[in-house]
Design an enzyme around this catalytic site. Structure first.
Site, PDB file in Angstrom:
ATOM      1  CG  HIS A 109      -5.756   2.244   5.359  1.00 13.63           C
ATOM      2  ND1 HIS A 109      -5.374   2.957   6.185  1.00 13.63           N
ATOM      3  CD2 HIS A 109      -4.917   1.080   4.999  1.00 13.63           C
ATOM      4  CE1 HIS A 109      -4.263   2.605   6.577  1.00 13.63           C
ATOM      5  NE2 HIS A 109      -3.870   1.496   5.753  1.00 13.63           N
TER       6      HIS A 109
ATOM      7  CG  ASN B 164      -1.768   1.155   1.342  1.00 13.28           C
ATOM      8  OD1 ASN B 164      -1.710   2.239   0.333  1.00 13.28           O
ATOM      9  ND2 ASN B 164      -2.508   1.358   2.566  1.00 13.28           N
TER      10      ASN B 164
ATOM     11  CD  GLU C 245      -3.778  -2.573   7.183  1.00 10.92           C
ATOM     12  OE1 GLU C 245      -2.506  -2.436   6.873  1.00 10.92           O
ATOM     13  OE2 GLU C 245      -4.112  -1.328   7.017  1.00 10.92           O
TER      14      GLU C 245
ATOM     15  N   GLY D 168       2.228   2.106  11.183  1.00 11.50           N
ATOM     16  CA  GLY D 168       3.457   3.055  11.136  1.00 11.50           C
ATOM     17  C   GLY D 168       4.281   3.287  12.527  1.00 11.50           C
TER      18      GLY D 168
ATOM     19  CD  GLU E  12      -2.897   5.587   6.750  1.00  7.01           C
ATOM     20  OE1 GLU E  12      -2.759   5.657   5.476  1.00  7.01           O
ATOM     21  OE2 GLU E  12      -2.066   5.052   7.362  1.00  7.01           O
TER      22      GLU E  12
ATOM     23  CB  SER F 227       4.953  -1.905  12.172  1.00  3.36           C
ATOM     24  OG  SER F 227       4.417  -0.679  12.515  1.00  3.36           O
TER      25      SER F 227
ATOM     26  CE  LYS G  45      -0.001   3.167   4.693  1.00  3.38           C
ATOM     27  NZ  LYS G  45      -0.215   3.223   6.034  1.00  3.38           N
TER      28      LYS G  45
HETATM   29  P1  13P Z   1       2.963   0.129   7.797  1.00  3.66           P
HETATM   30  O1  13P Z   1       3.357  -1.049   7.102  1.00  3.66           O
HETATM   31  O2  13P Z   1       3.695   1.642   7.303  1.00  3.66           O
HETATM   32  O3  13P Z   1       3.054   0.362   9.249  1.00  3.66           O
HETATM   33  O4  13P Z   1       1.380   0.681   7.179  1.00  3.66           O
HETATM   34  C1  13P Z   1       0.680  -0.505   7.064  1.00  3.66           C
HETATM   35  C2  13P Z   1      -0.780  -0.099   6.546  1.00  3.66           C
HETATM   36  O5  13P Z   1      -1.364   0.828   6.930  1.00  3.66           O
HETATM   37  C3  13P Z   1      -0.877  -0.764   5.331  1.00  3.66           C
HETATM   38  O6  13P Z   1      -2.159  -0.602   4.387  1.00  3.66           O
END
Ligand code: 13P
Length: 252
Positions: free
Chosen positions: A100, A11, A169, A175, A102, A213, A13
């Site tokens: 997600h 992903n 997740e 993160g 976010e 992570s 982002k």
């Molecule tokens: P990270 O791997 O940066 O923690 O992000 C995970 C994520 O949000 C994947 O969708």
């Protein structure tokens, strides 16, 4: 309960531009050499919508599929800045991440996500549906009730359930470098798979990925957990080296 085929999903982002094609080419070269005959797993890169058409026309890799990261639930209309599932499909996307955290934090409710899932399935896109609890919910022992509700509220048993991949997740893990304990993960994955099968009356267990992570250093810890069918990788998927090392170390 274990899926033999493993998924490594990136992903990206809000990252990437046309020159990031180099990352995909490097991953492709790795996949074609891996274990001599080429990689058998699913490699999916969910990139910004602005890059989907460019990448799908430039790369003709049997190893790599391109996905999107979100969509609007309507097919078209006065929704400034939004992109519909049908637009993503026409750009060449095969997958779309929905739910997600976010996007949930920007207002996507379980009900809105449900409409998005419907529109994506309508377009014959595979959905990577994200669920997960906050740190406070975890501390209060509410992890299972939260993820059960997220699934129940956004999925209907009438859907083409084979096109839905779940990505667990935990929000506190995204993160942060913090990952759940092996025993916790085993329990959560069993819970998600059993709930899905029971609620939506499927014959088989769903594909369930872990996200949060994941990196080349901690991936070994996950490979002992047979219930995990693959990974949704954020930050580390923006580097071909890190992404490739995750796959290599998983199989070490
Ligand atoms: P990270 O791997 O940066 O923690 O992000 C995970 C994520 O949000 C994947 O969708």
């Amino acid at each position: 309960m274990t899926n033999k085929l493993k998924y490594f999903v990136g992903n990206w982002k809000m990252y990437g531009n046309f020159s990031s094609l180099r990352i995909i080419n490097q991953i492709h070269r790795f996949c074609s050499r891996f274990k001599k005959n080429g990689i058998k797993d699913k490699i999916i890169l969910c990139v910004p919508s602005t890059l989907i058409y460019f990448f799908t026309t430039k790369i003709k890799s049997k190893f790599i599929s391109i996905g999107a990261q979100n969509c609007h639930y309507q097919r078209s209309g006065a929704f400034t800045g939004s992109v519909s599932a049908s637009m993503l499909k026409k750009s060449g996307a095969k997958y779309v991440i929905l739910g997600h955290s976010e996007n949930r934090s920007e207002g996507d409710t379980n009900q809105v996500i449900k409409k998005k899932i419907e529109s994506a399935l309508d377009q014959k896109l595979y959905v990577i549906f994200c669920i997960g609890e906050t740190i406070n919910e975890k501390k209060k022992g509410k992890t299972f009730s939260v993820i059960r509700k997220q699934m129940k509220d956004s999925i209907d048993k009438k859907y083409n359930l084979k096109s839905i991949i779940i990505a667990y997740e935990p929000i506190w893990s995204i993160g942060t470098g913090n990952i759940p304990k092996v025993q916790e993960l085993k329990k959560s994955f069993r819970f998600i798979k059993n709930e899905f099968k029971k609620n939506f009356k499927t014959k088989t267990f769903p594909v369930v990925l872990y996200g949060g992570s994941v990196n080349d250093g901690n991936i070994r810890a996950f490979s002992s957990i047979s219930e995990i069918d693959g990974f949704l990788i954020g930050g580390a998927s923006q580097s071909s080296k890190k992404f490739i090392d995750i796959i290599k170390n998983y199989y070490k």
